[in-house]
Design an enzyme around this catalytic site. Structure first.
Site, PDB file in Angstrom:
ATOM      1  N   HIS A 130      50.068  48.857  41.416  1.00 30.38           N
ATOM      2  CA  HIS A 130      48.869  49.569  41.870  1.00 30.38           C
ATOM      3  C   HIS A 130      49.254  50.826  42.662  1.00 30.38           C
ATOM      4  CE1 HIS A 130      46.994  45.351  41.706  1.00 30.38           C
ATOM      5  NE2 HIS A 130      46.350  46.058  40.795  1.00 30.38           N
ATOM      6  N   LYS A 160      36.581  36.569  38.130  1.00 32.25           N
ATOM      7  CA  LYS A 160      37.677  36.203  39.041  1.00 32.25           C
ATOM      8  C   LYS A 160      37.139  35.666  40.354  1.00 32.25           C
ATOM      9  CE  LYS A 160      41.059  39.525  37.327  1.00 32.25           C
ATOM     10  NZ  LYS A 160      41.783  40.768  37.579  1.00 32.25           N
ATOM     11  N   ARG A 176      48.658  48.541  30.906  1.00 31.16           N
ATOM     12  CA  ARG A 176      49.979  47.909  30.861  1.00 31.16           C
ATOM     13  C   ARG A 176      50.365  47.550  29.437  1.00 31.16           C
ATOM     14  NH1 ARG A 176      48.660  43.011  34.468  1.00 31.16           N
ATOM     15  NH2 ARG A 176      46.757  43.374  33.275  1.00 31.16           N
ATOM     16  N   SER A 179      48.701  40.607  39.526  1.00 28.78           N
ATOM     17  CA  SER A 179      48.432  39.980  40.821  1.00 28.78           C
ATOM     18  C   SER A 179      48.465  38.458  40.690  1.00 28.78           C
ATOM     19  CB  SER A 179      47.061  40.439  41.346  1.00 28.78           C
ATOM     20  OG  SER A 179      47.065  41.833  41.526  1.00 28.78           O
TER      21      SER A 179
HETATM   22  N1  COA Z   1      50.771  47.432  37.507  1.00 27.18           N
HETATM   23  C1  COA Z   1      50.779  46.119  37.547  1.00 27.18           C
HETATM   24  N2  COA Z   1      49.673  45.354  37.447  1.00 27.18           N
HETATM   25  C2  COA Z   1      48.510  45.997  37.298  1.00 27.18           C
HETATM   26  C3  COA Z   1      48.434  47.376  37.261  1.00 27.18           C
HETATM   27  C4  COA Z   1      49.628  48.106  37.364  1.00 27.18           C
HETATM   28  N3  COA Z   1      49.644  49.428  37.307  1.00 27.18           N
HETATM   29  N4  COA Z   1      47.144  47.720  37.100  1.00 27.18           N
HETATM   30  C5  COA Z   1      46.439  46.590  37.031  1.00 27.18           C
HETATM   31  N5  COA Z   1      47.258  45.545  37.148  1.00 27.18           N
HETATM   32  C6  COA Z   1      46.896  44.155  37.066  1.00 27.18           C
HETATM   33  C7  COA Z   1      46.192  43.617  38.268  1.00 27.18           C
HETATM   34  O1  COA Z   1      47.099  43.094  39.196  1.00 27.18           O
HETATM   35  C8  COA Z   1      45.295  42.564  37.674  1.00 27.18           C
HETATM   36  O2  COA Z   1      46.006  41.353  37.551  1.00 27.18           O
HETATM   37  P1  COA Z   1      45.249  39.937  37.524  1.00 27.18           P
HETATM   38  O3  COA Z   1      44.351  39.945  36.325  1.00 27.18           O
HETATM   39  O4  COA Z   1      46.344  38.959  37.443  1.00 27.18           O
HETATM   40  O5  COA Z   1      44.455  39.854  38.805  1.00 27.18           O
HETATM   41  C9  COA Z   1      44.978  43.097  36.280  1.00 27.18           C
HETATM   42  O6  COA Z   1      45.948  44.069  36.026  1.00 27.18           O
HETATM   43  C10 COA Z   1      43.665  43.799  36.085  1.00 27.18           C
HETATM   44  O7  COA Z   1      42.951  43.845  37.227  1.00 27.18           O
HETATM   45  P2  COA Z   1      42.348  45.088  37.962  1.00 27.18           P
HETATM   46  O8  COA Z   1      42.969  46.373  37.555  1.00 27.18           O
HETATM   47  O9  COA Z   1      42.368  44.778  39.403  1.00 27.18           O
HETATM   48  O10 COA Z   1      40.904  45.157  37.405  1.00 27.18           O
HETATM   49  P3  COA Z   1      39.908  44.037  36.960  1.00 27.18           P
HETATM   50  O11 COA Z   1      40.068  43.847  35.495  1.00 27.18           O
HETATM   51  O12 COA Z   1      39.964  42.839  37.832  1.00 27.18           O
HETATM   52  O13 COA Z   1      38.533  44.806  37.204  1.00 27.18           O
HETATM   53  C11 COA Z   1      36.870  45.976  38.468  1.00 27.18           C
HETATM   54  C12 COA Z   1      38.071  45.047  38.485  1.00 27.18           C
HETATM   55  C13 COA Z   1      36.251  45.940  39.826  1.00 27.18           C
HETATM   56  C14 COA Z   1      37.325  47.399  38.144  1.00 27.18           C
HETATM   57  C15 COA Z   1      35.886  45.550  37.353  1.00 27.18           C
HETATM   58  O14 COA Z   1      35.692  44.161  37.362  1.00 27.18           O
HETATM   59  C16 COA Z   1      34.539  46.231  37.516  1.00 27.18           C
HETATM   60  O15 COA Z   1      34.397  47.370  37.131  1.00 27.18           O
HETATM   61  N6  COA Z   1      33.594  45.505  38.155  1.00 27.18           N
HETATM   62  C17 COA Z   1      32.265  45.996  38.486  1.00 27.18           C
HETATM   63  C18 COA Z   1      31.232  45.692  37.411  1.00 27.18           C
HETATM   64  C19 COA Z   1      31.298  46.730  36.330  1.00 27.18           C
HETATM   65  O16 COA Z   1      31.146  47.901  36.575  1.00 27.18           O
HETATM   66  N7  COA Z   1      31.544  46.255  35.101  1.00 27.18           N
HETATM   67  C20 COA Z   1      31.829  47.100  33.989  1.00 27.18           C
HETATM   68  C21 COA Z   1      30.764  47.626  33.105  1.00 27.18           C
HETATM   69  S1  COA Z   1      29.215  46.837  33.016  1.00 27.18           S
END
Ligand code: COA
Length: 166
Positions: free
Chosen positions: A21, A45, A96, A134
């Site tokens: 991140h 989640k 990724r 994560s």
């Molecule tokens: N390097 C390593 N790991 C990474 C990374 C990177 N550069 N970027 C992301 N990741 C990992 C994270 O650790 C996470 O791991 P996990 O699944 O084991 O927890 C995973 O990739 C993806 O998670 P993250 O990037 O945190 O996003 P998310 O998929 O959980 O989405 C929101 C979070 C808040 C962006 C998303 O749920 C959202 O937009 N929510 C609001 C509702 C909304 O607008 N919905 C969409 C349209 S209706």
């Protein structure tokens, strides 16, 4: 009001934040003068760390890495609305793998319909972080009482050690 082309939102769950991140954040700052890290809710989640803990971890990690021009906020509701309300021109997300691509592809379509002024900028994760998540970091800490080497900065490591007792 037209979106601010100097401002982006980087949303995620950050449970916990990792070096992956931080890398995306550092690289986002090369493109945008200011970045708001948005701790959002993924309905699929159930985070282990509270929003307050994740915010504190992110702020400490950002300080430690000396990344400037960044603020951390929590938000409820849609990412597109949050970015729009803040006046951001872009949402930054990481890719990724091709699996991430499928989700990001669908998210971009939804977000661009919800907020047509917003662009999504997808940054390809650096090779050292493509296998990191994560969940893996938490699993190693919870079930193995150890850290995945090179996965999290010292400030986040402290939270993991305290939470999982190692
Ligand atoms: N390097 C390593 N790991 C990474 C990374 C990177 N550069 N970027 C992301 N990741 C990992 C994270 O650790 C996470 O791991 P996990 O699944 O084991 O927890 C995973 O990739 C993806 O998670 P993250 O990037 O945190 O996003 P998310 O998929 O959980 O989405 C929101 C979070 C808040 C962006 C998303 O749920 C959202 O937009 N929510 C609001 C509702 C909304 O607008 N919905 C969409 C349209 S209706």
């Amino acid at each position: 009001m037209a979106p601010d082309r100097h401002l982006a939102v980087y949303p995620g769950t950050f449970d916990p934040p990792t070096y992956g991140h931080l890398d995306i954040l550092t690289r986002s700052r090369r493109l945008f003068d200011r970045v708001i890290v948005g701790i959002g809710r993924n309905p699929e989640k159930r985070p282990s760390f509270t929003v307050e803990e994740r915010m504190a971890m992110l702020e400490a990690a950002i300080d430690e890495a000396e990344i400037t021009g960044v603020q951390v906020e929590a938000f409820d509701g849609l990412t597109a609305d949050f970015a729009h309300e803040r006046g951001a021109a872009a949402i930054v997300r990481a890719l990724r793998s091709v699996t991430d691509f499928e989700l990001e592809f669908a998210l971009d379509i939804a977000n661009s319909k919800l907020a047509p002024d917003l662009e999504t900028v997808l940054l390809i994760a650096r090779p050292e972080y493509t296998h990191l998540s994560s969940t893996f970091v938490r699993q190693a800490a919870e079930q193995g009482r150890r850290l995945i080497p090179g996965s999290v900065p010292p400030s986040v490591e402290q939270y993991l050690r305290k939470r999982y007792g190692f």
